[in-house]
Scaffold this motif. Structure first.
Motif, PDB file in Angstrom:
ATOM      1  N   SER A  32      36.735  34.327 -47.464  1.00 55.45           N
ATOM      2  CA  SER A  32      37.373  33.962 -48.728  1.00 55.45           C
ATOM      3  C   SER A  32      38.242  35.118 -49.189  1.00 55.45           C
ATOM      4  O   SER A  32      37.835  36.286 -49.099  1.00 55.45           O
ATOM      5  N   HIS A  33      39.433  34.807 -49.681  1.00 56.78           N
ATOM      6  CA  HIS A  33      40.361  35.861 -50.128  1.00 56.78           C
ATOM      7  C   HIS A  33      41.342  35.279 -51.130  1.00 56.78           C
ATOM      8  O   HIS A  33      41.526  34.048 -51.203  1.00 56.78           O
ATOM      9  N   PRO A  34      41.993  36.133 -51.932  1.00 58.41           N
ATOM     10  CA  PRO A  34      42.990  35.629 -52.875  1.00 58.41           C
ATOM     11  C   PRO A  34      44.096  34.871 -52.149  1.00 58.41           C
ATOM     12  O   PRO A  34      44.560  35.277 -51.083  1.00 58.41           O
ATOM     13  N   ASP A  35      44.514  33.777 -52.744  1.00 58.36           N
ATOM     14  CA  ASP A  35      45.533  32.924 -52.119  1.00 58.36           C
ATOM     15  C   ASP A  35      46.917  33.356 -52.586  1.00 58.36           C
ATOM     16  O   ASP A  35      47.637  32.623 -53.255  1.00 58.36           O
ATOM     17  N   ASP A  36      47.277  34.604 -52.216  1.00 66.70           N
ATOM     18  CA  ASP A  36      48.567  35.137 -52.658  1.00 66.70           C
ATOM     19  C   ASP A  36      49.397  35.704 -51.514  1.00 66.70           C
ATOM     20  O   ASP A  36      50.455  36.289 -51.747  1.00 66.70           O
ATOM     21  N   GLY A  37      48.902  35.558 -50.285  1.00 65.49           N
ATOM     22  CA  GLY A  37      49.657  36.053 -49.141  1.00 65.49           C
ATOM     23  C   GLY A  37      49.627  37.553 -48.985  1.00 65.49           C
ATOM     24  O   GLY A  37      50.323  38.098 -48.114  1.00 65.49           O
ATOM     25  N   GLN A  38      48.831  38.256 -49.790  1.00 66.83           N
ATOM     26  CA  GLN A  38      48.750  39.706 -49.730  1.00 66.83           C
ATOM     27  C   GLN A  38      47.437  40.146 -49.092  1.00 66.83           C
ATOM     28  O   GLN A  38      46.460  39.392 -49.033  1.00 66.83           O
ATOM     29  N   ALA A  39      47.404  41.383 -48.607  1.00 61.57           N
ATOM     30  CA  ALA A  39      46.172  41.966 -48.081  1.00 61.57           C
ATOM     31  C   ALA A  39      45.371  42.584 -49.217  1.00 61.57           C
ATOM     32  O   ALA A  39      45.943  43.169 -50.148  1.00 61.57           O
ATOM     33  N   GLY A  87      39.760  39.933 -56.336  1.00 65.02           N
ATOM     34  CA  GLY A  87      40.770  40.671 -55.588  1.00 65.02           C
ATOM     35  C   GLY A  87      40.307  41.258 -54.281  1.00 65.02           C
ATOM     36  O   GLY A  87      40.890  42.253 -53.809  1.00 65.02           O
ATOM     37  N   TYR A  88      39.301  40.645 -53.634  1.00 61.42           N
ATOM     38  CA  TYR A  88      38.773  41.157 -52.378  1.00 61.42           C
ATOM     39  C   TYR A  88      38.841  40.091 -51.285  1.00 61.42           C
ATOM     40  O   TYR A  88      38.834  38.882 -51.566  1.00 61.42           O
ATOM     41  N   THR A  89      38.899  40.561 -50.056  1.00 63.51           N
ATOM     42  CA  THR A  89      38.795  39.677 -48.895  1.00 63.51           C
ATOM     43  C   THR A  89      37.366  39.781 -48.377  1.00 63.51           C
ATOM     44  O   THR A  89      36.938  40.852 -47.943  1.00 63.51           O
ATOM     45  N   PRO A  93      44.838  40.022 -41.195  1.00 59.95           N
ATOM     46  CA  PRO A  93      45.990  40.269 -42.079  1.00 59.95           C
ATOM     47  C   PRO A  93      45.641  40.085 -43.549  1.00 59.95           C
ATOM     48  O   PRO A  93      46.398  40.533 -44.418  1.00 59.95           O
ATOM     49  N   ALA A  94      44.500  39.474 -43.841  1.00 60.46           N
ATOM     50  CA  ALA A  94      44.101  39.271 -45.239  1.00 60.46           C
ATOM     51  C   ALA A  94      43.435  40.503 -45.829  1.00 60.46           C
ATOM     52  O   ALA A  94      43.249  40.579 -47.051  1.00 60.46           O
ATOM     53  N   ALA A  95      43.078  41.465 -44.980  1.00 56.68           N
ATOM     54  CA  ALA A  95      42.372  42.663 -45.456  1.00 56.68           C
ATOM     55  C   ALA A  95      43.246  43.893 -45.292  1.00 56.68           C
ATOM     56  O   ALA A  95      43.986  44.031 -44.319  1.00 56.68           O
ATOM     57  N   THR A  96      43.153  44.806 -46.255  1.00 59.96           N
ATOM     58  CA  THR A  96      43.900  46.056 -46.164  1.00 59.96           C
ATOM     59  C   THR A  96      43.298  46.952 -45.083  1.00 59.96           C
ATOM     60  O   THR A  96      42.124  46.833 -44.727  1.00 59.96           O
ATOM     61  N   ASP A  97      44.121  47.839 -44.569  1.00 61.29           N
ATOM     62  CA  ASP A  97      43.676  48.774 -43.540  1.00 61.29           C
ATOM     63  C   ASP A  97      43.105  50.008 -44.229  1.00 61.29           C
ATOM     64  O   ASP A  97      43.753  51.033 -44.368  1.00 61.29           O
ATOM     65  N   GLY A  98      41.872  49.881 -44.671  1.00 59.28           N
ATOM     66  CA  GLY A  98      41.256  50.978 -45.399  1.00 59.28           C
ATOM     67  C   GLY A  98      39.759  50.795 -45.469  1.00 59.28           C
ATOM     68  O   GLY A  98      39.191  49.951 -44.774  1.00 59.28           O
TER      69      GLY A  98
END
Length: 256
Positions: free
Chosen positions: A25-32, A60-62, A126-131
């Motif tokens: 589950s992740h925000p439906d905004d196309g961002q990571a 705001g989390y994936t 791609p839904a998660a930030t590299d961090g």
């Protein structure tokens, strides 16, 4: 209050020993967004945990919720009551007779490989930030959260465990012995009416974390039984659950 729309799906996570079915589950905004692992309790991957993942995603989390018993099959692995009937050992006294062997099958060695796979999957998504990632775990999942934080300290920035059991035993593989490997900030919300985590274990866990210099908070929720966050069970306590959400979101906000 702004509500963030979320997108959810069932996903398969390749592991060293097969494929783990999971809920994403992740925000439906196309961002990571920062990644969070949500570790289930012994009742397994089911709608209540999916709803919890959606609530985190709306912040705001994936969020990835793996079926940690995937070696035994895809979820659901045990038959549970149909809502609105609540999960309870009073109505099903054989429940833990069925769940016990499943929990025993997930050894620390096997889970260490799985944790790598879950973190790798989030890193590649791609839904998660590299961090750094966060973890929250419930019952069995509290132990898994601590094990993951110790196994991959360079990846885990925050880990929380709620109504966890057997966290500081006399066994050679007791989770509290991993404290020296942890670099994440930890939060534990213990149930004071939990036979699987008596006060002696609560104190021993806190001492181990303090002695190892781990940033941590250990709180005892008075009047709360084991499983107080799980709204499809007879153990659910709304006030303790609200306290859990406040503590968890504060930890993730300051860490990720």
């Amino acid at each position: 209050m702004t509500t963030i729309a979320v997108r959810s799906s069932s996903v398969d996570v390749p592991t060293a020993d097969g494929v783990a079915d999971a809920y994403l589950s992740h925000p439906d905004d196309g961002q990571a967004h920062p990644g969070v692992l949500l570790y289930m309790n012994a009742f397994g991957l089911r709608p209540v945990l999916e709803a919890m993942a959606d609530r985190l995603a709306a912040e705001g989390y994936t969020v990835l919720v793996p079926n940690v018993f995937y070696r035994l099959g895809r979820a659901p692995l045990v038959r549970l009551p149909e809502p609105p009937e609540l999960i309870s050992t009073r109505t099903d006294p054989t429940l833990f007779e069925r769940l016990g062997p499943m929990m025993d099958s997930l050894t620390a060695e096997l889970f260490a490989r799985d944790a790598d796979a879950y973190l790798r999957w989030l890193a590649d998504s791609p839904a998660a930030t590299d961090g750094p990632v966060g973890i929250t775990g419930y019952c069995l999942g509290a132990k898994l959260a601590l094990q993951t934080a110790a196994a991959r300290p360079e990846r885990v920035a925050a880990a929380a465990g709620f109504h966890g059991g057997l966290l500081a035993t006399a066994e050679p593989d007791s989770p509290h012995l991993l404290a020296g490997l942890v670099r994440a900030e930890l939060y534990f919300g213990h149930a004071d009416q939990d036979e699987s985590l008596p006060v002696e274990q609560i104190d021993l866990l806190a001492k181990a974390l303090t002695d190892a210099g781990v940033r941590h908070t250990c709180e005892v929720y008075e009047g709360a039984p084991h499983g107080f966050t799980q709204s499809d069970t007879a153990s659910y306590r709304p006030e303790a659950d609200a306290r859990h959400w406040a503590a968890l979101l504060a930890l993730l906000k300051r860490s990720l």
